[in-house]
Design an enzyme around this catalytic site. Structure first.
Site, mmCIF file in Angstrom:
data_model
loop_
_atom_site.group_PDB
_atom_site.id
_atom_site.type_symbol
_atom_site.label_atom_id
_atom_site.label_comp_id
_atom_site.label_asym_id
_atom_site.label_seq_id
_atom_site.Cartn_x
_atom_site.Cartn_y
_atom_site.Cartn_z
ATOM 1 N N ASP A 163 -44.817 45.481 6.703
ATOM 2 C CA ASP A 163 -44.866 44.343 5.792
ATOM 3 C C ASP A 163 -43.570 43.557 5.917
ATOM 4 O OD1 ASP A 163 -46.013 42.784 3.569
ATOM 5 O OD2 ASP A 163 -44.368 43.606 2.402
ATOM 6 N N SER A 164 -43.572 42.353 5.359
ATOM 7 C CA SER A 164 -42.355 41.542 5.345
ATOM 8 C C SER A 164 -41.290 42.151 4.449
ATOM 9 C CB SER A 164 -42.680 40.131 4.856
ATOM 10 O OG SER A 164 -43.155 40.163 3.512
ATOM 11 N N CYS B 232 -49.428 42.809 5.363
ATOM 12 C CA CYS B 232 -48.814 41.542 4.989
ATOM 13 C C CYS B 232 -49.857 40.478 5.276
ATOM 14 C CB CYS B 232 -47.544 41.289 5.809
ATOM 15 S SG CYS B 232 -46.835 39.638 5.622
ATOM 16 N N GLU C 197 -39.071 41.357 -4.464
ATOM 17 C CA GLU C 197 -38.055 41.828 -3.530
ATOM 18 C C GLU C 197 -36.727 42.129 -4.220
ATOM 19 O OE1 GLU C 197 -38.064 42.608 -0.241
ATOM 20 O OE2 GLU C 197 -40.241 42.384 -0.238
ATOM 21 N N CYS D 44 -51.413 38.426 -1.500
ATOM 22 C CA CYS D 44 -50.101 38.847 -0.996
ATOM 23 C C CYS D 44 -49.905 40.258 -1.518
ATOM 24 C CB CYS D 44 -48.995 37.925 -1.500
ATOM 25 S SG CYS D 44 -47.317 38.494 -1.095
ATOM 26 N N HIS E 263 -47.399 41.805 -2.231
ATOM 27 C CA HIS E 263 -46.359 41.913 -3.266
ATOM 28 C C HIS E 263 -46.944 41.739 -4.672
ATOM 29 C CE1 HIS E 263 -43.644 41.184 0.133
ATOM 30 N NE2 HIS E 263 -42.643 41.546 -0.632
#
Length: 271
Positions: A11-12, A74, A153, A185, A187
């Site tokens: 993932d990012s 991602c 993040e 997403c 996240h």
């Protein structure tokens, strides 16, 4: 190919941990290799060329561990890079967009589905394509929410500030008649409670993590690669940014102690 090989997830940043958690829950015997590119997150505002390069770098890094499959956890990287990655590696490569779309079509009652994601994911139109491939008549309302990934993040997903930022980001959807909202997403499940509070109880939230883990299980079962050992699996985690922040977020989300190996890229990168 051995059943003892690990499942590699990338993932990012920390978002793909939502997929990793579901894999660890649904397939508790499997070993997971996880890579979060936290030094270069978020991917959403970046060009297709950057995202494709970064994804390829991570895949090349993970291949040295001989995984039995690659999971691009991602949405932006899935939209941009999955077909090229599939062409260039010999193991199965799964993304998170098709599973999320399939789950949303099963859930909706009125055929009106919202999609929130990064700028890159929304710009790609990948969810609209995936949804209409399954159900051509579905109405899709898409919204980029670039302010949400940085909250996660930074580990701020439980803060009061997060509630305000989420509600402001989702404001354009409040007057839509969607009954299902895809968290496009990985996240965003970190913010699911706040998203639910803003959208209301009548809107079902769809995270691709559960369906992606089911797809992984189905594929491994079909190819005879499900782990059969009764040993407790040892998972490995890598990140390209601050390992302390990543470790704190990962341990909080996974509810277990982990060790994180920092990885410093030795090749040119777009910064």
């Amino acid at each position: 190919m051995s059943t003892h090989q690990a499942i590699a997830i990338l993932d990012s940043g920390v978002g793909g941990l939502t997929v990793a958690k579901e894999v660890m829950r649904q397939l508790p015997r499997e070993r997971v290799l996880y890579f979060g590119d936290t030094a270069r997150a978020p991917y959403g505002p970046r060009s297709k060329e950057e995202v494709a390069l970064f994804t390829r770098q991570i895949v090349d890094y993970l291949l040295q561990f001989d995984p039995k499959m690659i999971v691009i956890a991602c949405n932006t990287a899935t939209a941009v890079a999955i077909e090229a990655i599939r062409t260039n590696v010999s193991v199965p490569v799964l993304g998170v967009i098709t599973p999320g779309a399939r789950a949303a079509i099963k859930q909706t009652k009125n055929g009106q589905i919202g999609v929130i994601g990064t700028e890159g994911t929304i710009r790609s139109g990948a969810y609209v394509t995936a949804l209409r491939r399954i159900s051509p008549g579905v109405k899709v309302v898409s919204l980029a929410c670039p302010t949400l990934v940085p909250l996660v993040e930074k580990g701020m997903f439980r803060s009061e500030e997060a509630s305000d930022v989420v509600c402001e980001a989702l404001r354009p959807l409040r007057n839509e008649t969607i009954d299902t909202l895809i968290l496009g997403c990985t996240h965003y499940p970190f913010l699911a409670d706040r998203i639910k509070r803003c959208m209301g109880e009548d809107v079902a939230l769809i995270s691709s993590a559960d369906q992606t883990a089911r797809d992984i299980s189905t594929l491994l079962s079909h190819t005879g690669q499900l782990e059969s050992s009764n040993e407790v699996p040892v998972h490995r985690f890598f990140c390209s940014g601050d390992p302390r922040t990543f470790q704190w977020i990962a341990q909080d989300w996974l509810n277990e102690q982990i060790h994180v190996t920092p990885v410093m890229w030795q090749v040119p990168k777009f910064i």
